[in-house]
Motif scaffolding. Structure first.
Motif, mmCIF file in Angstrom:
data_model
loop_
_atom_site.group_PDB
_atom_site.id
_atom_site.type_symbol
_atom_site.label_atom_id
_atom_site.label_comp_id
_atom_site.label_asym_id
_atom_site.label_seq_id
_atom_site.Cartn_x
_atom_site.Cartn_y
_atom_site.Cartn_z
ATOM 1 N N UNK A 127 -4.279 1.900 -4.866
ATOM 2 C CA UNK A 127 -5.347 2.049 -4.212
ATOM 3 C C UNK A 127 -5.286 1.869 -2.789
ATOM 4 N N UNK A 128 -4.276 0.660 -2.363
ATOM 5 C CA UNK A 128 -4.120 0.228 -1.344
ATOM 6 C C UNK A 128 -3.281 1.113 -0.450
ATOM 7 N N UNK A 129 -2.324 1.678 -1.136
ATOM 8 C CA UNK A 129 -1.203 2.528 -0.583
ATOM 9 C C UNK A 129 -1.809 3.416 0.465
ATOM 10 N N UNK A 130 -1.064 3.555 1.669
ATOM 11 C CA UNK A 130 -1.454 4.443 2.777
ATOM 12 C C UNK A 130 -0.773 5.785 2.380
ATOM 13 N N UNK A 131 0.278 5.745 1.624
ATOM 14 C CA UNK A 131 1.342 6.947 1.529
ATOM 15 C C UNK A 131 1.085 7.566 0.444
ATOM 16 N N UNK A 132 1.848 8.793 -0.091
ATOM 17 C CA UNK A 132 1.890 9.501 -1.322
ATOM 18 C C UNK A 132 2.983 9.201 -2.277
ATOM 19 N N UNK A 133 4.073 8.738 -1.585
ATOM 20 C CA UNK A 133 5.311 8.534 -2.506
ATOM 21 C C UNK A 133 5.225 6.816 -2.748
ATOM 22 N N UNK A 134 5.221 6.457 -4.067
ATOM 23 C CA UNK A 134 5.213 5.114 -4.392
ATOM 24 C C UNK A 134 6.433 4.551 -4.876
ATOM 25 N N UNK A 135 7.199 3.553 -4.459
ATOM 26 C CA UNK A 135 8.166 3.048 -5.230
ATOM 27 C C UNK A 135 7.955 1.580 -5.560
ATOM 28 N N UNK A 136 8.354 1.156 -6.808
ATOM 29 C CA UNK A 136 7.823 -0.146 -7.521
ATOM 30 C C UNK A 136 8.995 -0.757 -7.781
#
Length: 373
Positions: A127-136
């Protein structure tokens, strides 16, 4: 010498199990050994967000977080979710936020009224991410190079929504470490090879990526929020398919992780993973169960045959043939997946892994409680 019906049946079971084993080896796992490893792109296509959940990880963050923050990628943010830590995690993150402007800290306070667990922490990070692509990745992990994010960036094909990476464990002394690395290797070979075959069924949260829109389109972890584990593999199992999933195995995209150092801690870790597997799709459960059951029957039939005078020689021949064929495939994969040091131990570790999986499966029947940290 004529064989009795029981002896013929036993030999038949042994041969049948061999054929099933080799079908997985030659028609699934070998594909991972033959696939061309894609080069890492020289340029980035779009910004991304790295999400790390940490609970009492002050020492690991201090040691490994700089390697994430200093990736050779033009535009990215790192979000660390401090999940109810009571060690020095808050202070360590304060030092890093003063130094790195692209680090964002999300705090889950003790006593939060919502579901407490890693899935809630991951959700807060997304939810806090500003970008569409998420890396974990995890707090006790570090990338093999500063090109990790370039390799894990969004695929050129916009229809692909999930990227599965690979995360080996560091080499330590002792048999336990060899077993941990070997089990991790076989798990990776299985899920990466099946993804190549168009049947992705899991990923590991230490190194994977997906689109933020995919997460919210499918209501996040709502379908399995009640299960303590599975923020990575259950999400992939539910939403990955042959069209939207790809893998990354270039050596510079590997994420190294600190292994467990005690057998008890390792059992707890595998208990969490085993528990999540019960909620896989039926097709995936059938395939994975078949692999384990066939291996179990193979070794049981082999042991039984060794006590029968008329069968011990052909049984030995079947076992040697199995090892020879598998030694043609897996040592190459061990080298490809950064475990070249285990090549010469392959036959022994294969047997030990089988014993451990049986023991862990039996233990999981009696030990029900699992938690993240």
């Amino acid at each position: 010498m004529e064989l009795t019906l029981i002896e013929i049946s036993l030999l038949g079971i042994l041969v049948l199990c061999l054929l099933v084993q080799l079908s997985f080896t030659l028609f699934v796992h070998l594909k991972l050994g033959l696939v061309k490893v894609e080069d890492i792109p020289a340029d980035a296509t779009e910004p991304l967000s790295v999400i790390i959940c940490a609970r009492n990880e002050a020492r690991n963050l201090e040691q490994f977080l700089p390697a994430i923050l200093e990736q050779d990628y033009p535009e990215f943010e790192v979000i660390v979710v401090n999940d109810r830590s009571w060690d020095d995690t808050k202070d360590v993150l304060k030092v890093f936020t003063d130094k790195y402007t692209h680090l964002k800290v999300v705090t889950v306070a003790e006593g939060t009224r919502f579901f407490a667990g890693k899935k809630f922490a991951v959700t807060m990070g997304i939810k806090a991410a500003a970008n569409e692509w998420l890396v974990f990745t995890d707090a006790d992990c570090f990338p093999s190079s500063d090109k990790w994010l370039l390799g894990m960036q969004p695929p050129a094909n916009a229809a692909q929504e999930i990227v599965l990476g690979y995360s080996p464990y560091l080499k330590k002394r002792g048999l336990l470490n060899a077993l941990i690395r070997f089990e991790t290797f076989f798990t990776a070979v299985n899920y990466l090879a099946f993804a190549l075959k168009g049947m992705p069924y899991m990923g590991v949260g230490r190194n994977m990526a997906y689109r933020k829109s995919l997460f919210f389109k499918n209501k996040g972890f709502a379908a399995h929020m009640h299960i303590p584990s599975g923020d990575d593999d259950l999400f992939v199992n539910a939403h990955a398919n042959r069209h939207n999933t790809s893998i990354r195995i270039h050596p510079e995209t590997h994420i190294w992780s600190e292994p467990k150092t005690s057998f008890g801690d390792y059992l707890k870790q595998k208990k969490r993973h085993f528990g999540a597997g019960k909620f896989y799709k039926d097709t995936h459960k059938f395939i994975l169960s078949t692999q384990i059951i066939v291996q179990f029957l193979f070794y049981m039939a082999l042991i039984a045959a060794c006590f029968i005078k008329a069968l011990w020689f052909p049984a030995l021949g079947v076992f040697i043939f199995s090892i020879l064929v598998r030694c043609f495939v897996y040592p190459k994969l061990l080298k490809r997946l950064n475990y070249a040091g285990l090549v010469w131990w392959f036959p022994l570790l294969d047997i030990l892994l089988f014993i451990f999986l049986v023991f862990n499966g039996i233990l999981s029947i009696f030990v029900k409680k699992v938690q993240w940290k």
